[in-house]
Design a protein around this motif. Sequence first.
Motif, PDB file in Angstrom:
ATOM      1  N   SER A  83       0.831  -1.211   0.000  1.00 38.52           N
ATOM      2  CA  SER A  83       0.000   0.000   0.000  1.00 38.52           C
ATOM      3  C   SER A  83       0.861   1.255   0.000  1.00 38.52           C
ATOM      4  O   SER A  83       1.917   1.303   0.646  1.00 38.52           O
ATOM      5  CB  SER A  83      -0.912   0.036   1.233  1.00 38.52           C
ATOM      6  N   VAL A  84       0.396   2.263  -0.718  1.00 35.39           N
ATOM      7  CA  VAL A  84       0.950   3.612  -0.649  1.00 35.39           C
ATOM      8  C   VAL A  84      -0.084   4.467   0.066  1.00 35.39           C
ATOM      9  O   VAL A  84      -1.251   4.515  -0.345  1.00 35.39           O
ATOM     10  CB  VAL A  84       1.216   4.191  -2.045  1.00 35.39           C
ATOM     11  N   THR A  85       0.315   5.117   1.144  1.00 36.24           N
ATOM     12  CA  THR A  85      -0.620   5.943   1.918  1.00 36.24           C
ATOM     13  C   THR A  85       0.031   7.275   2.288  1.00 36.24           C
ATOM     14  O   THR A  85       1.228   7.469   2.109  1.00 36.24           O
ATOM     15  CB  THR A  85      -1.058   5.225   3.208  1.00 36.24           C
ATOM     16  N   ALA A 132      -6.178  10.710  -5.853  1.00 32.35           N
ATOM     17  CA  ALA A 132      -6.083   9.567  -4.935  1.00 32.35           C
ATOM     18  C   ALA A 132      -4.868   9.717  -4.022  1.00 32.35           C
ATOM     19  O   ALA A 132      -3.743   9.847  -4.494  1.00 32.35           O
ATOM     20  CB  ALA A 132      -5.991   8.273  -5.730  1.00 32.35           C
ATOM     21  N   PHE A 133      -5.110   9.695  -2.702  1.00 30.68           N
ATOM     22  CA  PHE A 133      -3.996   9.841  -1.761  1.00 30.68           C
ATOM     23  C   PHE A 133      -3.575   8.505  -1.150  1.00 30.68           C
ATOM     24  O   PHE A 133      -2.646   8.443  -0.351  1.00 30.68           O
ATOM     25  CB  PHE A 133      -4.317  10.848  -0.660  1.00 30.68           C
ATOM     26  N   SER A 134      -4.243   7.408  -1.511  1.00 31.51           N
ATOM     27  CA  SER A 134      -3.840   6.085  -1.052  1.00 31.51           C
ATOM     28  C   SER A 134      -4.225   5.051  -2.089  1.00 31.51           C
ATOM     29  O   SER A 134      -5.181   5.242  -2.850  1.00 31.51           O
ATOM     30  CB  SER A 134      -4.489   5.752   0.301  1.00 31.51           C
ATOM     31  N   ALA A 135      -3.477   3.948  -2.120  1.00 32.18           N
ATOM     32  CA  ALA A 135      -3.755   2.859  -3.048  1.00 32.18           C
ATOM     33  C   ALA A 135      -3.160   1.581  -2.476  1.00 32.18           C
ATOM     34  O   ALA A 135      -2.169   1.618  -1.738  1.00 32.18           O
ATOM     35  CB  ALA A 135      -3.172   3.145  -4.427  1.00 32.18           C
ATOM     36  N   LYS A 166       5.387  12.948   3.225  1.00 30.72           N
ATOM     37  CA  LYS A 166       5.010  12.078   4.342  1.00 30.72           C
ATOM     38  C   LYS A 166       4.523  10.704   3.877  1.00 30.72           C
ATOM     39  O   LYS A 166       4.179   9.852   4.703  1.00 30.72           O
ATOM     40  CB  LYS A 166       3.914  12.742   5.188  1.00 30.72           C
ATOM     41  N   ALA A 167       4.499  10.479   2.596  1.00 36.27           N
ATOM     42  CA  ALA A 167       3.973   9.227   2.050  1.00 36.27           C
ATOM     43  C   ALA A 167       4.792   8.029   2.526  1.00 36.27           C
ATOM     44  O   ALA A 167       6.007   8.122   2.737  1.00 36.27           O
ATOM     45  CB  ALA A 167       3.981   9.286   0.525  1.00 36.27           C
TER      46      ALA A 167
END
Length: 351
Positions: A83-85, A132-135, A166-167
């Motif tokens: 996940s990328v968040t 999209a900020f998460s995937a 901050k990702a």
Amino acid sequence: MLEILSRDDIPHPALEVVLTIDEETGMDGANALDTSVLKGRMLINLDSEEEGTLLSSCAGGIRADTKIDVVAEETAVETFKVSVTALAGGHSGTEIDKGRQNAAVLLAGLLKKAGIERIADFSAGSADNAIAFSAGCVIEKDEGKERLLKELFEEAKNSFCPDDRKAVLTFEDAGKTALLCKKDSQRVLSYITDVRNGIVAMSKNVPGLVQTSLNLGVVKTENGRVLLSHAIRSSVNTEREELQKSVAALAESLGAKTDFHSGYPAWEFFENSKLQKVFCKAYKEMYQKDMTVSAIHAGLECGILSGKIRNLDCVSLGPDIFDIHSADERLSKKSAERTFRLLLSVLEKLR
């Protein structure tokens, strides 16, 4: 609007108050509105996000949904979800020029670079008009691939804008999960990485204004299908149409199909606007400085309503709202109070 209706001590001309639904998900309320019951020919739209700026035109747009039919195959291998968040995200109209990463595009690119062959349950975003900020995506468990993905992510992070620093990239066990076949996995990843995303063209007439853009806002995997939802925006109809064609062509080349819906027209600048003049005069009297009259790349209901009502004089304003369509969205209460006082001053002048 409700405050004005609830009081008897506010000077104003005859008013019609219009409250619409689904503005953020296709402007269905404005599209369905029967404007024949309305008598007014001036519209004050209270749906903007920057105090001191009076909007006088906006881009048109359309929604695009691409559907990729896929086949999952049972597997005995262990998997994990990558996940990328914590990306910044934001509104795909007002923040599309900030250089922020799209989580879906970022994750798909990492998976392709790492040579990941089979995936499952790719998901990203929550609305087609939000960056999209998460995937997240399920892949076969492999310590070597995990190390490589982490290295690729850190390398990519060096080029992120400050808002995205901050990702994080995380991994968690997903057990034994059915994965898509190799062909379908690559179809999905190729579509996400190859479709146009972000700014397509800047305005040649208004410095700094985005003219045409595309945002992949949502990716969902369900019932043997991957659904990818986009928001296409442009103040130039021919550019919007060309962008639609390119999305549809890419989908077709991968054996998928794109449906377009919820289109809305651009709101064109009206040079002899009485509302612009009254607002600018009231603002100058209150703050001894000029109000900014500007255009916006985001879509507003003014475009739909001015298309239904001939010679409709429109403006749009609102208080300061920050980080729209992100987890940090917030409103300045003091700004809201000042904007309300400005509105009352204008209504008194319009009596």
